[in-house]
Design a protein around this motif. Structure first.
Motif, short mmCIF file in Angstrom:
data_model
loop_
_atom_site.label_atom_id
_atom_site.label_comp_id
_atom_site.label_asym_id
_atom_site.label_seq_id
_atom_site.Cartn_x
_atom_site.Cartn_y
_atom_site.Cartn_z
N GLU A 12 -25.20 -51.24 -18.32
CA GLU A 12 -24.77 -52.52 -18.37
C GLU A 12 -23.69 -52.55 -19.02
N LEU A 13 -23.22 -51.74 -20.22
CA LEU A 13 -21.66 -51.49 -20.37
C LEU A 13 -20.31 -51.11 -19.07
N LEU A 14 -21.73 -49.78 -18.33
CA LEU A 14 -20.22 -49.69 -16.94
C LEU A 14 -19.85 -51.04 -16.28
N SER A 15 -21.34 -52.43 -15.78
CA SER A 15 -20.62 -52.75 -15.00
C SER A 15 -19.59 -53.60 -16.17
N SER A 16 -19.32 -53.91 -16.94
CA SER A 16 -18.38 -54.21 -17.75
C SER A 16 -16.89 -53.98 -17.72
N SER A 17 -16.81 -52.26 -17.08
CA SER A 17 -15.44 -52.31 -17.23
C SER A 17 -14.67 -51.72 -15.44
N HIS A 18 -14.54 -53.33 -15.47
CA HIS A 18 -14.00 -53.00 -14.32
C HIS A 18 -12.93 -53.52 -14.74
N GLY A 19 -11.24 -52.92 -13.59
CA GLY A 19 -10.37 -53.64 -13.35
C GLY A 19 -9.35 -53.93 -15.25
#
Length: 640
Positions: A195-202
């Motif tokens: 869940e946290l890794l998916s919010s660390s793009h861009g």
């Protein structure tokens, strides 16, 4: 069962000076009729009259108030607004109690309905004397959608763990985890980490869809790996950072826990460019900590682990320490931090975040860019940038570089972790959670999240004894039971010291550990315990929060904890990471009822009783009186 009362929110556009606790007569009768539906006969009439009498505004006109109460009918639709004379002490008192009213008003009705009612019916004013007159307050409960729609975390570590190779982590981080003997991820890590890794793009570290990431509340058993569940994704998201700025702030309640979390960050980030800092974790001077946080090139750390009090001081006194680029705010052991003010740290941090994030970006002057970021000011870089952008002046170049460094304020994501997470609406309102998600191993309808979370590998026992021979029961447990690494909890440091001295009179292999000891001394005692040079450490509740001492196979509650939450954190020092453990609670005959009620209210099954007879204690009774006298003399001499 309801989770918590939610104070009624009146809205920011309410007229200045309006008293928030006012109710119209129509609303009053609606409440009275709803209460009367479940009550019949004389009792219903009595309650209605009582509520009307207590909440009616009469402005010291007793006769008129009584007549109006008698004539009052349930279908009254309007009332004349009272206009009491303004007196200086009334105005002053009203101003002083505005904040109190905002926090204490607990009407949980629908906001839209209340706004319509306020438009149709003007609110009568309430004088200072009416505000503090005793009244029957009606409390409403409801569960927010994000609580009722929580994400479940499995508590069985052995069954629901997954291999580390199933997650596409950076090879450096994977290698570091293997060096830490981590080959699989526990259930809480399997849920939270993706869940946290998916919010660390861009570049803005937002979700794949471009929306700001949701804030998260994680409530899971002790010893299930909550620390790694946020350390790994935070370090992963910072591997490719361009400039060094404070991106993650982790707040913990104690020095020992701060040092523990700091060490985990250092181990996971080894071999990367991510720099970790800690304040309040050791006996380091404030000036030394300042030098560690800020260098002559700018910020010196990407991640900061801090205790609340030390953090507030640094935000107020350390130059150039800024939360402008903060991406993660982690509050570990959230319930304990919220229970104590810690110099009003939360207000200070949130105010600092709002001040810096409200501007949208963090401008840099052309004079400080060469000093802080010399690589961006090289001739080759500046010429190519001028040619590409068509710029001709240093100010234009400075502005463009500034946009590259800080394209916009990164969205802040708040993460709350605890084994006993109590969702206090007042604290959550201050945090201003954005589209929060709740991850819990307990049903969402439970009044206190985490109240009954305990590892499935933990075995619990209860021992009843007389208060006179309670120390001897503990001595018998330590010397004869098949446990080799024991933590014994008392309710105070004084009790810890007395008990340790008494046990040493019998040459028991025990030691005392407390917050007064230096970190070197604590590490030495823990090393002796894990190396089986001593068998037990005696401590107070301060050691029960978050500390992970390897290999603890038994916890003894010498003093019955004051509430179940303390019990949970005490026994959580054993049966960690899927290992087996045992917990014994000693209660005197006078404490049996309190202990049983605590267990029953927590929804726990009947705990097994262990019987220790007088014959078991005979060998210790012989020198008991001499031992007590020796302890008393030792304490007296120390005080002198």
């Amino acid at each position: 069962m309801a989770l918590f009362p939610v104070p009624r929110y009146m809205g920011e556009d309410e007229k200045e000076g309006t008293v928030r606790s006012v109710m119209t007569l129509k609303e009053l009768h609606t409440i009275a009729k709803e209460r009367a539906k479940s009550i019949t006969g004389r009792e219903a009439g009595t309650i209605i009259k009582k509520e009307v009498r207590e909440m009616d505004v009469d402005d010291n006109k007793k006769t008129k108030g009584k007549k109006r109460m008698k004539k009052l009918e349930p279908d009254t639709e309007s009332s004349e607004q009272l206009k009491p004379k303004k007196r200086k002490h009334d105005v002053k008192a009203s101003e002083e109690t505005m904040e109190h009213d905002e926090a204490c008003n607990d009407d949980g009705g629908d906001d839209e309905t209340e706004e319509n009612d306020e438009e149709d019916n003007p609110l009568p004013m309430v004088t200072h004397s009416e505000r503090y007159r005793p009244s029957t307050q009606l409390t409403y409960h409801h569960l927010p959608d994000w609580v009722t729609q929580s994400h479940h975390i499995e508590s069985d570590i052995a069954e629901y763990s997954q291999s580390l190779e199933d997650f596409a982590l950076n090879p450096i981080i994977t290698d570091n985890l293997h060096k830490m003997s981590v080959t699989s991820l526990f259930p809480v890590q399997c849920v939270v980490l993706p869940e946290l890794l998916s919010s660390s793009h861009g570049p803005l570290l937002s979700t794949v869809s471009g929306a700001p990431p949701s804030d998260m509340c994680i409530c899971a058993p002790t010893g299930c790996g909550k620390t790694l569940s946020y350390v790994v994704p935070i370090v992963s998201s910072l591997l490719n950072r361009i400039t060094r700025e404070l991106k993650a702030l982790v707040v913990v309640p104690s020095k020992d826990l701060a040092l523990q979390v700091y060490n985990v960050f250092v181990s996971v980030s080894k071999g990367t460019r991510v720099r970790i800092g800690a304040v309040g974790s050791q006996n380091t001077s404030f000036s030394v900590e300042q030098k560690q946080l800020i260098s002559h090139h700018g910020p010196a750390v990407d991640v900061l682990v801090a205790t609340p009090g030390r953090l507030v001081r640094h935000l107020q006194e350390t130059p150039f320490l800024s939360l402008a680029s903060l991406r993660y705010l982690v509050i570990d052991e959230a319930d304990r931090i919220f229970e104590q003010s810690y110099h009003n740290w939360l207000n200070t941090v949130m105010d600092s975040i709002r001040e810096t994030h409200s501007s949208g970006h963090c401008p840099l002057s052309s004079s400080c860019i060469p000093r802080m970021y010399p690589e961006l000011w090289k001739p080759s870089f500046s010429k190519s940038l001028l040619k590409h952008k068509g710029m001709h002046t240093d100010s234009q170049l400075s502005s463009s570089i500034n946009d590259l460094i800080y394209p916009a304020a990164a969205p802040l994501q708040k993460l709350l972790f605890s084994a006993t997470l109590s969702l206090d609406p007042e604290q959550l309102h201050l945090l201003q959670l954005y589209r929060p998600k709740l991850f819990t191993a307990t049903p969402a309808l439970q009044e206190d999240l985490g109240q009954s979370i305990l590892p499935s590998t933990l075995k619990e026992y209860s021992i009843s004894c007389s208060s006179d021979y309670k120390p001897l029961v503990l001595l018998h447990l330590i010397l004869t039971f098949d446990h080799h690494r024991i933590l014994c909890f008392t309710h105070s440091r004084e009790s810890t010291h007395r008990l340790t001295l008494l046990l040493k009179e019998y040459d028991a292999p025990v030691a005392e550990i407390s917050g007064d000891l230096s970190q070197e001394k604590k590490n030495e005692l823990i090393k002796k315990l894990t190396g089986k040079e001593i068998k037990a450490l005696v401590c107070s509740d301060g050691m029960a929060r978050g500390m992970d001492i390897p290999g603890i196979d038994c916890v003894i509650n010498y003093d019955v904890p004051s509430h179940f939450r303390s019990y949970l954190h005490r026994v959580g020092r054993t049966a960690r990471a899927g290992a087996e453990g045992a917990a014994y609670t000693l209660n005197t005959f006078e404490e049996v009822h309190k202990w049983q009620r605590m267990i029953r209210e927590a929804g726990r099954k009947q705990i097994e009783n262990v019987s220790i007879t007088e014959d078991d204690l005979k060998q210790y009774v012989i020198k008991y009186s001499d031992a007590l006298e020796s302890v008393a003399n030792s304490i007296t001499c120390k005080r002198k």
